[in-house]
Design an enzyme around this catalytic site. Structure first.
Site, PDB file in Angstrom:
ATOM      1  NE  ARG A 123      15.476  34.297  19.978  1.00 35.72           N
ATOM      2  CZ  ARG A 123      14.615  35.189  19.650  1.00 35.72           C
ATOM      3  NH1 ARG A 123      15.239  35.018  18.385  1.00 35.72           N
ATOM      4  NH2 ARG A 123      13.407  35.288  19.538  1.00 35.72           N
ATOM      5  CE  LYS A 142      30.133  30.574  37.804  1.00 35.74           C
ATOM      6  NZ  LYS A 142      30.116  30.830  39.344  1.00 35.74           N
ATOM      7  CD  GLU A 201      38.310  37.350  44.098  1.00 32.77           C
ATOM      8  OE1 GLU A 201      38.377  35.824  44.486  1.00 32.77           O
ATOM      9  OE2 GLU A 201      36.992  37.369  44.472  1.00 32.77           O
ATOM     10  CE  LYS A 237      36.798  32.247  36.695  1.00 33.32           C
ATOM     11  NZ  LYS A 237      35.870  33.217  36.733  1.00 33.32           N
ATOM     12  CD  GLU A 250      29.999  27.347  40.386  1.00 31.36           C
ATOM     13  OE1 GLU A 250      30.570  28.103  40.157  1.00 31.36           O
ATOM     14  OE2 GLU A 250      29.569  27.649  41.759  1.00 31.36           O
ATOM     15  NE  ARG A 305      33.627  29.181  36.562  1.00 29.37           N
ATOM     16  CZ  ARG A 305      32.877  29.854  35.418  1.00 29.37           C
ATOM     17  NH1 ARG A 305      32.708  29.424  34.509  1.00 29.37           N
ATOM     18  NH2 ARG A 305      32.393  31.391  35.536  1.00 29.37           N
ATOM     19  CG  ASN A 355      31.737  29.998  44.638  1.00 27.46           C
ATOM     20  OD1 ASN A 355      32.074  31.108  43.541  1.00 27.46           O
ATOM     21  ND2 ASN A 355      31.344  28.997  44.363  1.00 27.46           N
ATOM     22  CG  HIS A 379      33.913  33.738  47.169  1.00 29.05           C
ATOM     23  ND1 HIS A 379      35.038  33.858  47.189  1.00 29.05           N
ATOM     24  CD2 HIS A 379      33.061  34.384  46.424  1.00 29.05           C
ATOM     25  CE1 HIS A 379      35.166  34.917  46.004  1.00 29.05           C
ATOM     26  NE2 HIS A 379      34.585  34.393  45.810  1.00 29.05           N
ATOM     27  CG  HIS A 386      28.317  35.839  48.921  1.00 32.15           C
ATOM     28  ND1 HIS A 386      28.447  34.812  48.504  1.00 32.15           N
ATOM     29  CD2 HIS A 386      29.378  36.905  47.621  1.00 32.15           C
ATOM     30  CE1 HIS A 386      28.748  34.940  46.033  1.00 32.15           C
ATOM     31  NE2 HIS A 386      29.510  36.148  46.994  1.00 32.15           N
ATOM     32  CG  HIS A 425      33.189  40.842  45.706  1.00 35.02           C
ATOM     33  ND1 HIS A 425      32.474  39.684  46.672  1.00 35.02           N
ATOM     34  CD2 HIS A 425      34.219  39.514  45.095  1.00 35.02           C
ATOM     35  CE1 HIS A 425      32.596  38.314  45.767  1.00 35.02           C
ATOM     36  NE2 HIS A 425      33.504  38.198  45.436  1.00 35.02           N
TER      37      HIS A 425
HETATM   38  N1  LIG Z   1      32.036  37.180  36.586  1.00 38.62           N
HETATM   39  C1  LIG Z   1      32.560  36.834  37.839  1.00 38.62           C
HETATM   40  O1  LIG Z   1      33.125  35.939  37.564  1.00 38.62           O
HETATM   41  C2  LIG Z   1      32.896  37.420  38.999  1.00 38.62           C
HETATM   42  C3  LIG Z   1      34.045  36.421  39.595  1.00 38.62           C
HETATM   43  C4  LIG Z   1      34.351  38.130  40.192  1.00 38.62           C
HETATM   44  C5  LIG Z   1      33.225  39.629  40.993  1.00 38.62           C
HETATM   45  N2  LIG Z   1      32.577  39.648  40.585  1.00 38.62           N
HETATM   46  C6  LIG Z   1      31.629  40.597  39.856  1.00 38.62           C
HETATM   47  O2  LIG Z   1      32.591  41.484  39.684  1.00 38.62           O
HETATM   48  C7  LIG Z   1      31.666  43.029  40.873  1.00 38.62           C
HETATM   49  C8  LIG Z   1      33.373  43.373  41.558  1.00 38.62           C
HETATM   50  O3  LIG Z   1      34.346  44.115  40.435  1.00 38.62           O
HETATM   51  P1  LIG Z   1      35.145  45.050  40.589  1.00 38.62           P
HETATM   52  O4  LIG Z   1      35.836  44.862  42.034  1.00 38.62           O
HETATM   53  O5  LIG Z   1      36.174  45.260  39.779  1.00 38.62           O
HETATM   54  O6  LIG Z   1      34.176  46.073  41.056  1.00 38.62           O
HETATM   55  P2  LIG Z   1      34.049  47.437  39.761  1.00 38.62           P
HETATM   56  O7  LIG Z   1      33.622  47.111  38.648  1.00 38.62           O
HETATM   57  O8  LIG Z   1      32.318  48.148  41.039  1.00 38.62           O
HETATM   58  O9  LIG Z   1      35.265  48.621  39.856  1.00 38.62           O
HETATM   59  C9  LIG Z   1      35.600  48.746  41.115  1.00 38.62           C
HETATM   60  C10 LIG Z   1      35.441  50.404  40.986  1.00 38.62           C
HETATM   61  O10 LIG Z   1      37.455  51.056  40.625  1.00 38.62           O
HETATM   62  C11 LIG Z   1      36.522  51.889  39.332  1.00 38.62           C
HETATM   63  N3  LIG Z   1      37.848  51.383  38.541  1.00 38.62           N
HETATM   64  C12 LIG Z   1      37.772  50.515  38.027  1.00 38.62           C
HETATM   65  N4  LIG Z   1      38.787  49.887  36.934  1.00 38.62           N
HETATM   66  C13 LIG Z   1      39.623  51.587  37.523  1.00 38.62           C
HETATM   67  C14 LIG Z   1      41.257  52.015  37.539  1.00 38.62           C
HETATM   68  N5  LIG Z   1      41.669  51.260  36.306  1.00 38.62           N
HETATM   69  N6  LIG Z   1      40.895  53.347  37.781  1.00 38.62           N
HETATM   70  C15 LIG Z   1      40.363  53.858  38.445  1.00 38.62           C
HETATM   71  N7  LIG Z   1      39.485  53.212  38.733  1.00 38.62           N
HETATM   72  C16 LIG Z   1      39.253  52.377  38.736  1.00 38.62           C
HETATM   73  C17 LIG Z   1      35.474  51.689  39.026  1.00 38.62           C
HETATM   74  O11 LIG Z   1      34.727  53.052  38.519  1.00 38.62           O
HETATM   75  C18 LIG Z   1      34.791  51.120  40.405  1.00 38.62           C
HETATM   76  O12 LIG Z   1      34.592  52.341  41.109  1.00 38.62           O
HETATM   77  C19 LIG Z   1      31.005  42.200  41.418  1.00 38.62           C
HETATM   78  O13 LIG Z   1      29.519  42.793  40.578  1.00 38.62           O
HETATM   79  C20 LIG Z   1      31.239  41.149  41.604  1.00 38.62           C
HETATM   80  O14 LIG Z   1      29.769  40.376  41.751  1.00 38.62           O
HETATM   81  C21 LIG Z   1      32.297  38.951  39.054  1.00 38.62           C
HETATM   82 ZN   LIG Z   2      35.061  36.725  44.462  1.00 37.35          ZN
END
Ligand SMILES: NC(=O)c1ccc[n+]([C@@H]2O[C@H](COP(=O)([O-])OP(=O)(O)OC[C@H]3O[C@@H](n4cnc5c(N)ncnc54)[C@H](O)[C@@H]3O)[C@@H](O)[C@H]2O)c1
Ligand SMILES: [Zn+2]
Length: 369
Positions: free
Chosen positions: A120, A142, A184, A226, A236, A241, A245, A248, A252, A266
């Site tokens: 929990r 999030k 972003e 942020k 949100e 907040r 988006n 987005h 999306h 993304h």
């Molecule tokens: N929680 C939130 O507020 C929020 C906001 C925006 C996006 N997201 C989520 O984030 C995700 C995308 O995140 P991302 O773009 O970081 O993708 P990711 O975590 O898949 O990383 C992208 C790639 O880079 C690799 N990688 C990471 N760090 C590295 C480094 N330092 N050196 C070499 N390789 C590295 C990873 O293994 C992966 O292959 C999505 O699922 C999206 O929904 C969440």
């Molecule tokens: Zn985003």
């Protein structure tokens, strides 16, 4: 070192930004660990950084255990969540314990969600390793996973105790991932900070080429933006907040059409989505054409998509993807539109038939460079 506080009353936490901070992570985590062993969850692509983190934890007298999750969006699944929670339980993680998420947004979202539901609610630390995660996903609480019905449909708000950002870890990130994360960054300028968009136009290329001063400035500026937005509207509910988006809703739809298989990252979808949101705002008579052209021009200049690109789907099909957006409620899909650069607002009166017509008129292959 820059420290930015996410001000959320008794759930406030610091975001520490410093080149090389991974070498000193143990000192930052030690007060939280309380002498307990800390589990670090990472993906295979960040192993070199995991080794650095483990060394610094051991130097601070903290025992660690590493859990490696497969890299990629597929890890945000029920199956990975089940496996991770099972492993954390086996390792004896207790309620007050901290788990560290070392990786991109995928690891942060998965580990954050596991931490939200395990016993929990346990505690967690974010050590983001992609530009996207450093400027966006690691801050704000999030967390969640994807299901067959769509992305991020299962999740929880769960704030970390600490975010440690080491811009140096971006040195191993593939250039395409770095560029996608930059979408972003410039988004914050487009939302409400025209001066920062101007800074991006002047310094974006240097940032992407690895300039450490530009990188550090962009990360600190983005995190501050942020943190401000999250503090004003954590869950949100007031619409503040929702400004994050920008790009987005269009983005999306493009991601859903491309199929989440790495064809369109993304951040690339968000870049195209921002360009589309500005051009749609021009069509609605809200925004000067020059501003929309400036946005697309900067995206193209840094090699990001400024439009539909290779997506050949009809406007109606893309709008159909939007209808499944989790922000849709009572048949209304709020859209982020702009009156100009830095003048974004939430419009609840957008007619999806008009959006489809707009998309049908959009050129289908927009040069990216
Ligand atoms: N929680 C939130 O507020 C929020 C906001 C925006 C996006 N997201 C989520 O984030 C995700 C995308 O995140 P991302 O773009 O970081 O993708 P990711 O975590 O898949 O990383 C992208 C790639 O880079 C690799 N990688 C990471 N760090 C590295 C480094 N330092 N050196 C070499 N390789 C590295 C990873 O293994 C992966 O292959 C999505 O699922 C999206 O929904 C969440
Ligand atoms: Zn985003």
């Amino acid at each position: 070192m820059t420290v930015i506080t996410v001000a959320l009353g008794d759930r406030s936490y610091p975001v520490v930004i410093e080149a090389g901070v991974l070498d000193h992570a143990g000192e930052h985590v030690s007060p939280l660990a309380g002498g307990r062993r800390v589990v670090i969850v990472a993906d295979a692509n960040v192993r070199p950084h995991l080794a650095t983190l483990e060394r610094s934890m051991h130097a601070a007298g903290i025992e660690t255990e590493a859990v490696i999750v497969p890299a990629g969006e597929g890890a945000k699944s029920w199956a990975s969540l089940e496996a991770l929670c099972g492993r954390l339980l086996e390792l004896g993680v207790e309620r007050g314990d901290h788990v560290i998420a070392l990786g991109g947004g995928v690891i942060g979202d998965l580990v954050g969600f596991a931490s939200a539901i395990l016993k929990r609610g346990t505690r967690f630390v974010q050590i983001p390793t992609t530009l996207l995660a450093q400027v966006d996903s690691s801050v704000g609480g999030k967390t969640g996973i994807n299901t067959r019905a769509g992305k991020n449909l299962i999740g929880a708000f769960h704030q970390p105790s600490l975010v440690l950002i080491d811009p140096d870890v971006l040195g191993t990130l593939p250039a395409r991932e770095l560029r996608a994360g930059y979408a972003e960054v410039l988004k914050y300028g487009l939302i409400d900070d025209p001066d920062f968009f101007g800074w991006c136009e002047a310094n974006g290329a240097a940032l992407l080429a690895g300039d450490p001063t530009a990188r550090a400035h962009a990360i600190a500026h983005s995190v501050a933006a942020k943190a401000r937005i999250v503090a004003a509207d954590e869950h949100e509910t007031t619409g503040v907040r929702a400004l994050l988006n920008l790009g987005h809703t269009f983005g999306h739809a493009l991601e859903a059409e491309a199929g989440f298989d790495g064809t369109l990252l993304h951040g690339e979808a968000v870049a195209a989505g921002c360009a589309l949101a500005f051009r749609y705002s021009v069509r609605r008579g809200l925004c000067p054409t020059e501003d929309a052209e400036r946005v697309a021009g900067h995206l193209r200049a840094v090699g990001l998509p400024g439009g539909l690109g290779d997506i050949t789907a009809s406007g109606a099909r893309l709008v159909d993807h939007m209808r499944h957006d989790k922000k849709a409620s009572g048949g209304v899909l709020p859209f982020l539109l702009a009156r100009g650069i830095g003048r974004t607002f939430l419009d609840r009166t957008v007619d999806l038939v008009d959006v489809a017509a707009f998309l049908d008129e959009e050129p289908r292959r927009c040069p990216t460079a």
